[in-house]
Every structure is written in structure tokens, then in C-alpha cells.
Scaffold this active site. Structure first.
Site, mmCIF file in Angstrom:
data_model
loop_
_atom_site.group_PDB
_atom_site.id
_atom_site.type_symbol
_atom_site.label_atom_id
_atom_site.label_comp_id
_atom_site.label_asym_id
_atom_site.label_seq_id
_atom_site.Cartn_x
_atom_site.Cartn_y
_atom_site.Cartn_z
ATOM 1 N N GLY A 8 0.850 -1.180 0.000
ATOM 2 C CA GLY A 8 0.000 0.000 0.000
ATOM 3 C C GLY A 8 0.885 1.229 0.000
ATOM 4 N N ALA A 11 0.519 7.332 -0.271
ATOM 5 C CA ALA A 11 1.066 8.501 0.403
ATOM 6 C C ALA A 11 1.876 8.141 1.652
ATOM 7 C CB ALA A 11 -0.071 9.454 0.756
ATOM 8 N N ILE A 12 1.222 7.498 2.625
ATOM 9 C CA ILE A 12 1.901 7.186 3.882
ATOM 10 C C ILE A 12 2.920 6.065 3.706
ATOM 11 C CG2 ILE A 12 1.577 6.364 6.237
ATOM 12 C CD1 ILE A 12 0.681 9.265 5.721
ATOM 13 N N LYS A 205 -6.549 9.680 18.307
ATOM 14 C CA LYS A 205 -6.606 9.988 16.877
ATOM 15 C C LYS A 205 -7.995 9.686 16.312
ATOM 16 C CE LYS A 205 -4.534 9.569 12.411
ATOM 17 N NZ LYS A 205 -3.616 8.915 11.483
ATOM 18 N N GLU A 286 -14.196 5.106 4.199
ATOM 19 C CA GLU A 286 -13.643 4.367 5.337
ATOM 20 C C GLU A 286 -14.561 4.488 6.565
ATOM 21 O OE1 GLU A 286 -9.015 3.797 6.834
ATOM 22 O OE2 GLU A 286 -9.696 5.767 6.187
#
Length: 322
Positions: A8, A11-12, A205, A286
Site C-alpha cells: 500500500g 502517500a503514507i 486519533k 472508510e
């Protein structure tokens, strides 16, 4: 040599892979399509702090090429895990550490939780126990992701802020595997503290994500407007209070209060939440990991979530209309 695969590498995942490569730690990424082709031909480009750095992680399209890894870092959206199961299987051996760098309530949440909900399946994120079977919680190392980054074009990652990946064992122990990964991430210039109560940080978070993301998707507003408008501010706060009640019933402790958490979100400014971006791009939302799982767990612990149930229903309906 420690084998690390980032699955995956958007981006991260791309940010982590680039940082590790820059520090001399080899990384393999699994990537296909235009992004994978760009990585193979031009390398992984990281734009960060006004600098452009090109790194060259190993890129594979078929996980069978590399086999079981020491560390398998999952940086997918939660709803993308089940469709990826066939690809993930060759990467996992009996000694693979699965680093779950995923937002929301994870499939492993109740593993080593203790109490009456120990091992209870969360259907919203682990339907039928499929994830638990394929990704054994005993092999999981939790991770809370704080950086913000975007794939601005295939193979190019723009890192905007944040450098912390908090790590933690589900049972709270200080393991060798957590210490080793922390050391590698710190060497790469990232912050990687190992926390004994990883679920506490997970909730802080999630606290914002479970409210800001759905409300932004429903209103089309950026984060500053969601928090700045009295009406949406009040809905977010009420939803977060409901979530806190669930978390505390499950044993989580909050180091800050709800208003300080909202203020922290306001500091981000005119930011489009990930759920709003996904909605605009026609991607799956999500919502189950960020809110559906919380509403489900609320039923376990006897907490009423009228705001949460209503927002969840509206977002599900909005997603179904596309």
C-alpha cells in the site's frame, strides 16, 4: 538483513519507504498500475521540507517474488484489506510482524484486551473473522500514523506535515520486534515511540476522525469550516463525547479533553479530510473503521450513540447514492 515490505505504498506507505531507503534500510514495495510503473522507471520521489529526493526501493507486482517478510507494513485503507488478502498471503510467514499502520478501529483491537470482550470479533471491520484468520493478531504490531502526505502524481509523494509513527504491542509489552522497528524508523528521521497503551493513543486519533471525517463528507466542508461553524462544531463534539464513553467502558484513558482535541483539529486549517477526498474521487469510504465499529462496540458496552447512529446511517446512504 531485516526484510521490510510496504504494502500500500501510496502517500503514507511511500513516505515511510522513502525515509527508510534514504537512511540505508532496504525496502520492498508492492505496487501496480501507473504508480508501480513510475516507481520502477523513475524511482520513488519524495517532496518534503522544500526538498526533492529520489529513492529506489525494490518494486514488485507479485508478492510471491519476495515471499515471507520480517516486517509487513500495511498502509492501506481499512476497507482495502479484505480485497488484498490473496496478495498478502505470500508475504506472511510464522515469524512475520504485521505492522498495522491503518486508521480507525483495527481488526486486532480485542486481542489481549482483557476483560469480558477479550477476543470478541468486530464485525464492522472483520466480517466473519476473515481478517483475524489471514492476519493473526498475535503477529500484529499496532501503529498510529500522524504524518499527512499525498500522491501528487504516480511515483511522487508530497509530505506536508508530521513525522510520528507510534508503535505498540496489543498486550502492552516492550518486545524486541517493536524496539527493532522503532530503531530503524528513528534512524530514518522519524519519531517512533513504543507505547505500553497503544489503544489510548489510537482513540485520541480516532476521536477526531470518527467525527470530522463523516461530517466533512456530508457537508463537503474543509476541516476549518467543520470546526468553525457552530452547528457542525456542536455535532462533532456530541459525537466525540459519545465515542469517549465507549472507549472508557473498554478501558481506554484519555490524556486530553474533548475541547483540546477539537482545537488540535482546528490547527490543521483548510484541509480536506481523507473521507471527503475519497467521496469526491468516487472511492469507497472508510466509514466502518472510523465510525461503524465504534457504534457496534457501543452496543457491547451499553452506551447509547444516537448522534453516531444517525451520522453513520447518513454517510452509508450518501456512499450508496454514488
Amino acid at each position: 538483513m531485516t526484510s521490510i515490505c510496504v504494502f500500500g505504498a501510496g502517500a503514507i506507505g511511500g513516505l515511510m519507504a522513502a525515509k527508510l531507503e534514504m537512511a540505508g534500510t532496504p525496502v520492498t514495495v508492492v505496487a501496480r498500475g501507473p504508480h508501480g510503473e513510475a516507481l520502477r522507471t523513475r524511482g520513488l520521489v519524495l517532496l518534503s521540507e522544500g526538498k526533492e529526493t529520489v529513492t529506489e526501493p525494490r518494486v514488485v507486482t507479485d508478492p510471491k517474488e519476495i515471499g515471507p517478510q520480517d516486517y509487513l507494513v500495511l498502509t492501506l485503507k481499512a476497507h482495502s484489506l479484505l480485497p488484498a488478502m490473496a496478495q498478502l498471503e505470500p508475504l506472511i510467514g510464522p515469524h512475520t510482524t504485521i505492522v498495522a499502520a491503518i486508521n480507525g478501529v483495527p481488526w486486532w483491537y480485542t486481542y489481549k484486551l482483557g476483560g469480558e470482550f477479550e477476543g470478541k470479533r468486530i464485525e464492522s471491520v472483520d466480517p466473519g473473522g476473515a481478517l483475524t484468520a489471514a492476519l493473526p493478531p498475535s503477529q500484529v504490531l499496532g501503529s498510529i500514523v500522524y504524518p499527512a502526505a499525498d500522491v501528487v502524481e504516480p511515483g511522487v509523494i508530497h509530505h506536508t506535515y508530521g513525522d510520528r509513527f507510534t508503535l505498540g504491542e496489543p498486550d502492552g509489552s516492550r518486545s524486541e520486534r517493536a524496539a527493532k522497528l522503532s530503531e530503524l524508523l528513528i534512524k530514518a528521521g522519524l519519531k517512533a515511540p513504543v507505547r505500553p497503551r497503544i489503544r489510548d493513543e489510537l482513540w485520541v486519533k480516532l476521536w477526531g476522525n470518527m467525527a470530522f471525517n463523516p461530517i466533512s463528507a456530508l457537508t463537503g466542508a474543509t476541516l476549518d469550516k467543520v470546526i468553525g461553524d457552530p452547528g457542525t462544531h456542536a455535532v462533532c463534539r456530541a459525537l466525540m463525547v459519545e465515542g469517549q464513553a465507549v472507549a472508557e467502558k473498554l478501558g481506554a484513558k484519555f490524556a486530553i479533553n474533548v475541547d483540546k482535541r477539537i482545537a488540535g483539529g482546528a490547527e490543521v486549517g483548510a484541509h480536506k479530510t481523507s473521507m471527503l477526498q475519497d467521496l469526491e474521487r468516487g472511492r469507497p469510504l472508510e466509514i466502518e473503521a472510523l465510525l461503524g465499529a465504534v457504534v457496534e462496540m457501543a452496543e457491547w458496552v451499553g452506551v447509547d450513540m444516537p448522534i453516531g447512529r444517525s451520522v453513520l446511517a447518513l454517510v452509508r446512504q450518501r456512499a450508496a447514492m454514488r
